[in-house]
Structures are given as structure tokens and as C-alpha cells.
Write a protein that holds these residues in place. Structure first.
Motif, mmCIF file in Angstrom:
data_model
loop_
_atom_site.group_PDB
_atom_site.id
_atom_site.type_symbol
_atom_site.label_atom_id
_atom_site.label_comp_id
_atom_site.label_asym_id
_atom_site.label_seq_id
_atom_site.Cartn_x
_atom_site.Cartn_y
_atom_site.Cartn_z
ATOM 1 N N GLY A 29 0.786 -1.227 0.000
ATOM 2 C CA GLY A 29 0.000 0.000 0.000
ATOM 3 C C GLY A 29 0.818 1.276 0.000
ATOM 4 O O GLY A 29 0.260 2.372 -0.020
ATOM 5 N N ASN A 30 2.148 1.138 0.022
ATOM 6 C CA ASN A 30 3.041 2.313 0.095
ATOM 7 C C ASN A 30 2.687 3.185 1.302
ATOM 8 O O ASN A 30 2.564 4.412 1.209
ATOM 9 C CB ASN A 30 2.959 3.131 -1.205
ATOM 10 C CG ASN A 30 3.425 2.332 -2.411
ATOM 11 O OD1 ASN A 30 4.592 1.990 -2.529
ATOM 12 N ND2 ASN A 30 2.505 2.015 -3.301
ATOM 13 N N THR A 120 -11.367 6.600 -2.075
ATOM 14 C CA THR A 120 -11.768 6.045 -0.786
ATOM 15 C C THR A 120 -12.290 4.623 -0.950
ATOM 16 O O THR A 120 -11.988 3.730 -0.140
ATOM 17 C CB THR A 120 -12.850 6.922 -0.137
ATOM 18 O OG1 THR A 120 -12.317 8.237 0.079
ATOM 19 C CG2 THR A 120 -13.316 6.340 1.179
ATOM 20 N N ALA A 121 -13.071 4.394 -2.007
ATOM 21 C CA ALA A 121 -13.614 3.056 -2.250
ATOM 22 C C ALA A 121 -12.494 2.046 -2.500
ATOM 23 O O ALA A 121 -12.535 0.919 -1.980
ATOM 24 C CB ALA A 121 -14.566 3.096 -3.443
ATOM 25 N N LEU A 125 -11.481 -1.218 -0.231
ATOM 26 C CA LEU A 125 -11.320 -2.584 -0.732
ATOM 27 C C LEU A 125 -9.955 -3.148 -0.348
ATOM 28 O O LEU A 125 -9.829 -4.337 -0.008
ATOM 29 C CB LEU A 125 -11.488 -2.611 -2.250
ATOM 30 C CG LEU A 125 -12.920 -2.524 -2.780
ATOM 31 C CD1 LEU A 125 -12.912 -2.415 -4.297
ATOM 32 C CD2 LEU A 125 -13.733 -3.735 -2.336
ATOM 33 N N PHE A 126 -8.929 -2.312 -0.414
ATOM 34 C CA PHE A 126 -7.579 -2.731 -0.015
ATOM 35 C C PHE A 126 -7.572 -3.168 1.448
ATOM 36 O O PHE A 126 -7.064 -4.243 1.792
ATOM 37 C CB PHE A 126 -6.614 -1.566 -0.239
ATOM 38 C CG PHE A 126 -5.204 -1.830 0.217
ATOM 39 C CD1 PHE A 126 -4.357 -2.634 -0.524
ATOM 40 C CD2 PHE A 126 -4.715 -1.254 1.385
ATOM 41 C CE1 PHE A 126 -3.049 -2.866 -0.114
ATOM 42 C CE2 PHE A 126 -3.418 -1.476 1.810
ATOM 43 C CZ PHE A 126 -2.582 -2.293 1.051
ATOM 44 N N ALA A 127 -8.166 -2.349 2.309
ATOM 45 C CA ALA A 127 -8.234 -2.687 3.735
ATOM 46 C C ALA A 127 -9.089 -3.925 3.960
ATOM 47 O O ALA A 127 -8.748 -4.795 4.780
ATOM 48 C CB ALA A 127 -8.789 -1.504 4.522
ATOM 49 N N THR A 189 -6.127 -0.450 -5.777
ATOM 50 C CA THR A 189 -5.240 0.692 -5.540
ATOM 51 C C THR A 189 -5.665 1.857 -6.420
ATOM 52 O O THR A 189 -5.965 1.662 -7.614
ATOM 53 C CB THR A 189 -3.776 0.331 -5.836
ATOM 54 O OG1 THR A 189 -2.960 1.501 -5.679
ATOM 55 C CG2 THR A 189 -3.592 -0.220 -7.242
ATOM 56 N N PRO A 190 -5.727 3.067 -5.902
ATOM 57 C CA PRO A 190 -6.096 4.215 -6.737
ATOM 58 C C PRO A 190 -4.988 4.610 -7.710
ATOM 59 O O PRO A 190 -5.263 5.239 -8.728
ATOM 60 C CB PRO A 190 -6.356 5.320 -5.716
ATOM 61 C CG PRO A 190 -5.588 4.919 -4.511
ATOM 62 C CD PRO A 190 -5.586 3.434 -4.486
ATOM 63 N N THR A 191 -3.742 4.231 -7.385
ATOM 64 C CA THR A 191 -2.623 4.550 -8.282
ATOM 65 C C THR A 191 -1.928 3.261 -8.675
ATOM 66 O O THR A 191 -1.249 2.633 -7.857
ATOM 67 C CB THR A 191 -1.619 5.492 -7.597
ATOM 68 O OG1 THR A 191 -2.299 6.677 -7.158
ATOM 69 C CG2 THR A 191 -0.507 5.878 -8.559
ATOM 70 N N MET A 192 -2.132 2.853 -9.926
ATOM 71 C CA MET A 192 -1.516 1.636 -10.437
ATOM 72 C C MET A 192 -0.289 2.011 -11.265
ATOM 73 O O MET A 192 -0.399 2.579 -12.349
ATOM 74 C CB MET A 192 -2.509 0.853 -11.291
ATOM 75 C CG MET A 192 -1.930 -0.411 -11.909
ATOM 76 S SD MET A 192 -1.451 -1.664 -10.686
ATOM 77 C CE MET A 192 -3.039 -2.337 -10.227
#
Length: 252
Positions: A29-30, A120-121, A125-127, A189-192
């Protein structure tokens, strides 16, 4: 004395695993860790690509070969059987630590979601993937999965008994909720970046292959698993398509 040493060894292996698990959350998740997956590139693209593929291959080989019944039978001629799972857990953690340490980012961006609600979504999902991952380990037996039950039983002088076949809660929806959880952590992830995409694609391929190997062993070891496999989807809930069961034999 030997029983105590094996118990302490199992506890130490679990401690290494849990620290590695926590670092993995930050790495993928950086977040929070000194070196995340998308740290600034430090090597030419081709060199970084070869390094990363090598690290992923090392983890895949270790994780799969050591999980096969034939390897376990040979391995337990050298180490106590009660310490086999703890050793597997330890070496899997070491392979991940090497990946964290030597990982070489590629740079580049594939997508970057800017909308606050969408970001946020995706983080949610990551969490959720990490929560589901931990939850599924406790549904069956978290302490057996990571070797603590085995070393505790030998410390108490009790024989190890395999866990019965059960399908609690999410295991009634999909056969491999743990792998579903991993896929969420890899892809949500929002940034791929190119680096993250490489990681996500290669680990997804590995998961699909690992399921085949794992289920072949399960069908050989558990007669009821073949029927379970026909009734319950592999990864996507609601896709109740009958699947051809693998031949009931081990890899030995």
C-alpha cells in the motif's frame, strides 16, 4: 528440553511471520514503511524488471515446492515433523523479506484515480482484503496454518491430529476466500504503477496455478473435497458452474 526448544522455535517463526505480514501491508500500500513497492526507481528498467521477476519467482518456487506432500515427506526426515509448518512459515517470510529488501521499482503510471470517493472506495477494498485475509485464517485454524498448534501439541506430548474438513461462512461462497483476499490487496489501488501492475499480474498468475496444485493435493487427501469443488465456485461468488475435478492423486 527438545520439546521446549521446538516450541520456542515455532513461536519465533510465528513472530517473524507476523512482522512480515504487517510490513507487507505497508509495502503493497506504500504506507508507513521506509521502502514501499512504488519507491523511486534506482536501476534501469530492464535490470529492475529482471530483479523483480527473479524475486517473485523465488517466492513462488519456495512457497509451492515446500507445500507439496512429497517434499514434506522428505523434509521431515531432516527436521522434526512438529516443526515442519513453522519452518515453512519462516522460509516463506524470509522469501518475502528478500523481496521487500531487493525490490526494484520500475516507475511509470498505468492509472491514477483522482475522484475522492473512488479513491476512498479503492482504499476500503484494499483494507477489506487484509481483514478478509486474516479472518479466513481463523475460520479454519490460524494457529495450525502457521505452525503454532503443531509445536504446542508436541510440547504437551500429544499427537498431532489433522483438522477435519469444514466449510464455514465464506468457504460456502468460494473455495479460496484467502486468495480472493490477496487479489483484493494486489489490485485495489487508486494509483496503479508499472511496478504495481507487474506485481499484481505475476502474483495473480501464481495464485491461479497454485490453486490447481493445491486442489490436486486436497482431492487426493480428502474424499469429500471433489464434491465441494463441483458445488462451490473457485474465486467468484455466484458462479456455480460445475468444474471438472482433477485426478485423485498426489504429486508424489
Amino acid at each position: 528440553m527438545k520439546r521446549t526448544l521446538i516450541l520456542l522455535y515455532g513461536v519465533a517463526c510465528y513472530a517473524v511471520f507476523f512482522a512480515t505480514f504487517l510490513y507487507a501491508i505497508g509495502f503493497i500500500g506504500n504506507l508507513w514503511v521506509p521502502k514501499g513497492m512504488d519507491s523511486p526507481p534506482t536501476a534501469p528498467f530492464a535490470t529492475a524488471l529482471l530483479i523483480d521477476l527473479g524475486l517473485l519467482a523465488l517466492f513462488a518456487v519456495q512457497h509451492s515446492v515446500m507445500a507439496r506432500p512429497a517434499f514434506k515427506r522428505a523434509w521431515t526426515r531432516l527436521i522434526p515433523e512438529s516443526a515442519e509448518r513453522s519452518t515453512y512459515t519462516l522460509l516463506s517470510s524470509v522469501a518475502l523479506i528478500l523481496l521487500f529488501w531487493l525490490w526494484s521499482p520500475l516507475g511509470g503510471t498505468v492509472w491514477n484515480v483522482q475522484h475522492p470517493a473512488a479513491r476512498t472506495a479503492l482504499y476500503t477494498l484494499f483494507a477489506a482484503g487484509w481483514v478478509l485475509l486474516l479472518y479466513t485464517t481463523f475460520l479454519l485454524n490460524h494457529f495450525d496454518l502457521f505452525g503454532l498448534r503443531q509445536v504446542w501439541l508436541q510440547f504437551r506430548g500429544r499427537p498431532y491430529t489433522p483438522l477435519p474438513f469444514r466449510t464455514p461462512t465464506v468457504y460456502r461462497w468460494v473455495r479460496h476466500p484467502l486468495y480472493v483476499a490477496w487479489l483484493l490487496t494486489f489490485w485495489a489501488t487508486p494509483t496503479m504503477t508499472m511496478t504495481h501492475l507487474l506485481f499484481a499480474v505475476m502474483t495473480t498468475v501464481y495464485i491461479l496455478l497454485a490453486i490447481r496444485w493445491e486442489e490436486r493435493d486436497l482431492v487426493a487427501a480428502l474424499p469429500e473435497y471433489a464434491d465441494y469443488r463441483r458445488r462451490v465456485p473457485m474465486l467468484v461468488p455466484g458462479t456455480r458452474r460445475a468444474e471438472k475435478a482433477p485426478r485423485s492423486r498426489s504429486l508424489a
